[in-house]
Design a protein around this motif. Structure first.
Motif, mmCIF file in Angstrom:
data_model
loop_
_atom_site.group_PDB
_atom_site.id
_atom_site.type_symbol
_atom_site.label_atom_id
_atom_site.label_comp_id
_atom_site.label_asym_id
_atom_site.label_seq_id
_atom_site.Cartn_x
_atom_site.Cartn_y
_atom_site.Cartn_z
ATOM 1 N N THR A 77 0.407 -8.567 7.740
ATOM 2 C CA THR A 77 1.559 -8.754 6.865
ATOM 3 C C THR A 77 1.303 -7.952 5.596
ATOM 4 O OG1 THR A 77 1.936 -10.988 7.719
ATOM 5 C CG2 THR A 77 2.989 -10.402 5.620
ATOM 6 N N GLU A 78 2.105 -6.921 5.380
ATOM 7 C CA GLU A 78 1.902 -6.025 4.249
ATOM 8 C C GLU A 78 2.716 -6.508 3.059
ATOM 9 O OE1 GLU A 78 0.994 -1.501 4.794
ATOM 10 O OE2 GLU A 78 3.154 -1.742 4.584
ATOM 11 N N SER A 79 2.166 -6.367 1.852
ATOM 12 C CA SER A 79 2.897 -6.784 0.655
ATOM 13 C C SER A 79 4.113 -5.877 0.462
ATOM 14 C CB SER A 79 1.992 -6.726 -0.582
ATOM 15 O OG SER A 79 1.815 -5.395 -1.024
ATOM 16 N N HIS A 80 5.166 -6.468 -0.112
ATOM 17 C CA HIS A 80 6.412 -5.714 -0.314
ATOM 18 C C HIS A 80 6.171 -4.490 -1.194
ATOM 19 C CE1 HIS A 80 10.740 -5.092 -0.739
ATOM 20 N NE2 HIS A 80 10.559 -4.965 -2.041
ATOM 21 N N LEU A 81 5.425 -4.659 -2.286
ATOM 22 C CA LEU A 81 5.196 -3.548 -3.207
ATOM 23 C C LEU A 81 4.413 -2.435 -2.527
ATOM 24 C CD1 LEU A 81 5.423 -2.293 -6.001
ATOM 25 C CD2 LEU A 81 3.388 -3.565 -6.686
ATOM 26 N N PHE A 82 3.375 -2.794 -1.756
ATOM 27 C CA PHE A 82 2.591 -1.750 -1.118
ATOM 28 C C PHE A 82 3.398 -1.041 -0.024
ATOM 29 C CE2 PHE A 82 -0.519 -0.075 1.946
ATOM 30 C CZ PHE A 82 -1.206 0.782 1.100
ATOM 31 N N SER A 83 4.288 -1.770 0.657
ATOM 32 C CA SER A 83 5.143 -1.114 1.648
ATOM 33 C C SER A 83 6.015 -0.053 0.989
ATOM 34 C CB SER A 83 6.019 -2.146 2.367
ATOM 35 O OG SER A 83 5.251 -2.935 3.245
ATOM 36 N N LEU A 84 6.565 -0.369 -0.187
ATOM 37 C CA LEU A 84 7.355 0.627 -0.918
ATOM 38 C C LEU A 84 6.477 1.787 -1.367
ATOM 39 C CD1 LEU A 84 9.565 -1.724 -3.140
ATOM 40 C CD2 LEU A 84 10.361 -0.267 -1.272
ATOM 41 N N PHE A 85 5.271 1.468 -1.833
ATOM 42 C CA PHE A 85 4.328 2.504 -2.262
ATOM 43 C C PHE A 85 4.004 3.442 -1.103
ATOM 44 C CE2 PHE A 85 -0.126 3.879 -2.672
ATOM 45 C CZ PHE A 85 -0.097 4.499 -3.914
ATOM 46 N N ARG A 86 3.737 2.877 0.058
ATOM 47 C CA ARG A 86 3.391 3.678 1.230
ATOM 48 C C ARG A 86 4.571 4.542 1.680
ATOM 49 N NH1 ARG A 86 3.172 2.799 6.674
ATOM 50 N NH2 ARG A 86 3.842 0.634 6.569
ATOM 51 N N ALA A 87 5.784 3.960 1.634
ATOM 52 C CA ALA A 87 6.966 4.735 2.002
ATOM 53 C C ALA A 87 7.210 5.855 0.996
ATOM 54 C CB ALA A 87 8.184 3.820 2.074
ATOM 55 N N HIS A 88 6.926 5.588 -0.282
ATOM 56 C CA HIS A 88 7.115 6.604 -1.323
ATOM 57 C C HIS A 88 6.257 7.831 -1.032
ATOM 58 C CE1 HIS A 88 8.136 7.828 -5.470
ATOM 59 N NE2 HIS A 88 6.922 8.330 -5.512
ATOM 60 N N TYR A 89 5.017 7.603 -0.599
ATOM 61 C CA TYR A 89 4.096 8.712 -0.327
ATOM 62 C C TYR A 89 4.112 9.148 1.139
ATOM 63 C CZ TYR A 89 2.160 8.312 -5.005
ATOM 64 O OH TYR A 89 1.997 8.311 -6.366
ATOM 65 N N ARG A 90 4.935 8.501 1.980
ATOM 66 C CA ARG A 90 5.119 8.854 3.398
ATOM 67 C C ARG A 90 3.814 8.769 4.188
ATOM 68 N NH1 ARG A 90 9.946 12.512 4.031
ATOM 69 N NH2 ARG A 90 10.926 12.664 1.990
ATOM 70 N N MET A 91 2.962 7.840 3.870
ATOM 71 C CA MET A 91 1.671 7.755 4.557
ATOM 72 C C MET A 91 1.613 6.511 5.438
ATOM 73 S SD MET A 91 -0.850 6.572 1.461
ATOM 74 C CE MET A 91 -0.575 5.019 0.606
ATOM 75 N N GLY A 92 0.742 6.575 6.431
ATOM 76 C CA GLY A 92 0.508 5.436 7.290
ATOM 77 C C GLY A 92 -0.609 4.574 6.735
ATOM 78 N N SER A 93 -0.779 3.387 7.306
ATOM 79 C CA SER A 93 -1.848 2.489 6.878
ATOM 80 C C SER A 93 -2.474 1.824 8.096
ATOM 81 C CB SER A 93 -1.320 1.427 5.903
ATOM 82 O OG SER A 93 -0.378 0.591 6.553
ATOM 83 N N ARG A 94 -3.729 1.444 7.944
ATOM 84 C CA ARG A 94 -4.441 0.729 9.013
ATOM 85 C C ARG A 94 -5.360 -0.284 8.358
ATOM 86 N NH1 ARG A 94 -9.022 2.282 11.956
ATOM 87 N NH2 ARG A 94 -8.831 4.469 11.320
ATOM 88 N N TYR A 95 -5.378 -1.495 8.901
ATOM 89 C CA TYR A 95 -6.176 -2.577 8.338
ATOM 90 C C TYR A 95 -7.300 -2.936 9.312
ATOM 91 C CZ TYR A 95 -2.408 -2.963 5.019
ATOM 92 O OH TYR A 95 -1.486 -2.672 4.049
ATOM 93 N N CYS A 96 -8.506 -3.017 8.772
ATOM 94 C CA CYS A 96 -9.652 -3.330 9.622
ATOM 95 C C CYS A 96 -10.237 -4.679 9.228
ATOM 96 C CB CYS A 96 -10.708 -2.232 9.514
ATOM 97 S SG CYS A 96 -11.328 -1.992 7.852
ATOM 98 N N ASN A 97 -11.187 -5.139 10.008
ATOM 99 C CA ASN A 97 -11.859 -6.404 9.753
ATOM 100 C C ASN A 97 -12.831 -6.226 8.596
ATOM 101 O OD1 ASN A 97 -13.386 -8.726 9.770
ATOM 102 N ND2 ASN A 97 -13.694 -8.751 11.985
#
Length: 489
Positions: free
Chosen positions: A212-232
């Motif tokens: 579950t990604e935070s709303h602000l970070f989702s906007l940040f990621r969309a702004h820079y057009r980058m993908g994200s991956r979460y690890c343990n």
């Protein structure tokens, strides 16, 4: 049509990867216009969630007439002012108004609110593609302006080239993390295609395999057009590059405990240190970091044309003193804004308070941890203008020079109101301290301050051009006022 954040991210990621827009529309089952709108969007910063103005054809032609009535009412006795019902009756009778009473009522209420100023076992070796970044936080201490603080070190690495970058901050809340990452991206000059994080950051949380990604970070990621991956977070090999970098940078740049005058000075030291270490280090394949970094930069994304505003918006209700509480800390909007629902924008270093339809109330420095309420002396001035006799017990006294406080104490209510109003108006372009200094010099010159004199003198003080010794030379202002009076006659 409102498109979910994850779909917006897919549109921008595929568009950045060169996928034709017609193909994006087909895959995501969207119209081409929708794809183009989100692919071409230059700024994905969150905006204040205030309702947009819309036309009101019935009442709009009468707005000027209503505003003139309300403005004229300010000089009338309180019990002889227009109510919304009286304005409605006059609109119908005198101007042939055919709209509803509720429209008139809403406009009158909005007008009064806008002008309210009174008081109311082994690891697998992983190979990282160029353009991929890892981010993580570490803790450290520093002495800033004589105070020992526990700070957060946000580190970002490019595992392919082994380049390492870091910024210091007060917190790892989502707005602080986004602001720190934006600073690093600007430092590098590019943004990563994919960012690898873990649950330790406030970007997102993985629970039973679901992120579950935070709303602000989702906007940040969309702004820079980058993908994200979460690890343990317990599997260090999944992002071993940045975990090693946190310790490496802490040992090499933060030992002994740094002593600096400000957080900006500390970040300048970190930046110089990271650039120095990157120039002297080697990538995993043995090449110098600058040589391998060229491949990372070639695979990374160009920065957006608009900067990202890392702000978290929240609604708060002020108490009877006009104070809102955010993250456990009080921020003073001012007594004029007591018992109101206000919109608060929380950034890494400031807190912005808005009222009504985006009207700015105050911008205050961000504070962390326990402590007194954060306030700007100017937020108290409107209430003191309305109740000048309250100056004797106001906390604003501690923010003013003692000589000015004594001078204001000696004035009657009208004189106090005049001094405070002149300070308030001069403080907008010149700052509170310069306005107080100007008012004090005018009083020392034997006059009660007025708006024009205090404003001109405050601007000189703020610009570093104080008046000559012995107080302000007010002769030029007296001449100016005499000329103005003569022309008026």
């Amino acid at each position: 049509m409102t498109v979910p954040l994850d779909v917006r991210n897919d549109i921008r990621s595929m568009d950045a990867g060169g996928v034709p827009r017609a193909e994006i529309a087909r895959r995501l089952r969207l119209s081409r216009n929708t794809v183009a709108r989100y692919a071409d969007m230059a700024d994905m910063s969150p905006e204040p969630p205030v309702p947009a103005d819309r036309p009101h054809p019935a009442i709009d032609p009468h707005i000027g007439w209503i505003d003139d009535l309300l403005e004229a009412d300010l000089g009338a006795p309180r019990k002889q002012r227009h109510t919304a019902k009286r304005i409605y009756d006059r609109l119908v009778k005198e101007r042939g108004y055919g709209g509803s009473y509720s429209s008139v009522q809403r406009h009158v209420r909005r007008w009064r609110l806008e002008r309210a100023t009174g008081v109311r076992g082994g690891f697998l070796e992983l190979e990282w593609a160029p353009g991929t970044a890892q981010a993580d936080y570490g803790n450290f201490e520093a002495v800033v302006s004589g105070e020992r603080l526990r700070l957060k070190l946000l580190a970002l690495t490019l595992p392919h080239s082994n380049a390492r970058y870091a910024v210091a901050g007060m917190s790892q809340r989502s707005e602080c993390m986004c602001a720190g990452l934006a600073d690093i991206f600007g430092w590098i000059g590019r943004s990563p295609r994919e960012l690898v994080l873990d649950n330790a950051t406030e970007a997102g949380r993985r629970v039973r395999g679901e992120v579950t990604e935070s709303h602000l970070f989702s906007l940040f990621r969309a702004h820079y057009r980058m993908g994200s991956r979460y690890c343990n977070p317990n599997s260090g090999n999944e992002k071993g590059s940045v975990e090693n970098a946190v310790g490496f940078l802490r040992r090499n740049l933060l030992v002994p405990v740094p002593r600096v005058g400000s957080l900006d000075e500390l970040n300048a030291l970190l930046r110089d240190g990271c650039d120095r270490l990157n120039a002297a280090s080697r990538a995993r394949d043995g090449r110098p970091v600058p040589e391998a970094l060229a491949e990372d930069l070639a695979a990374m994304l160009a920065l957006p044309s608009a900067p990202f505003d890392a702000v978290r918006w929240t609604r708060c209700r002020s108490d009877k003193r006009g104070m809102v509480t955010v993250d456990g800390r009080g921020y003073m909007a001012g007594p004029a804004w007591h018992s109101r629902e206000l919109l608060v924008g929380v950034r890494a270093d400031t807190v912005e308070i808005l009222a009504d339809r985006g009207r700015r109330v105050a911008v205050l420095p961000r504070a962390f941890g326990d402590g007194p309420a954060v306030r700007n002396p100017l937020s108290l001035v409107p209430a003191l203008i309305a109740r000048p006799r309250a100056f004797g017990e106001s906390v604003i006294r501690r923010d003013m020079p003692e000589a000015l406080v004594r001078a204001i104490d000696s004035l009657d209510a009208a004189g106090r109101r005049r001094v405070l109003r002149s300070i308030s108006r001069a403080a907008a372009p010149s700052g509170f301290e310069a306005a107080c200094a100007a008012a004090q010099r005018v009083i020392e010159g034997g006059r009660v301050p007025d708006d024009a004199t205090v404003d001109v003198l405050a601007r000189r003080i703020a610009a570093g051009r104080p008046a000559a010794k012995g107080g302000a030379d007010l002769a030029v202002y007296d001449g100016f006022l005499r000329e103005g009076g003569a022309r008026a006659c």
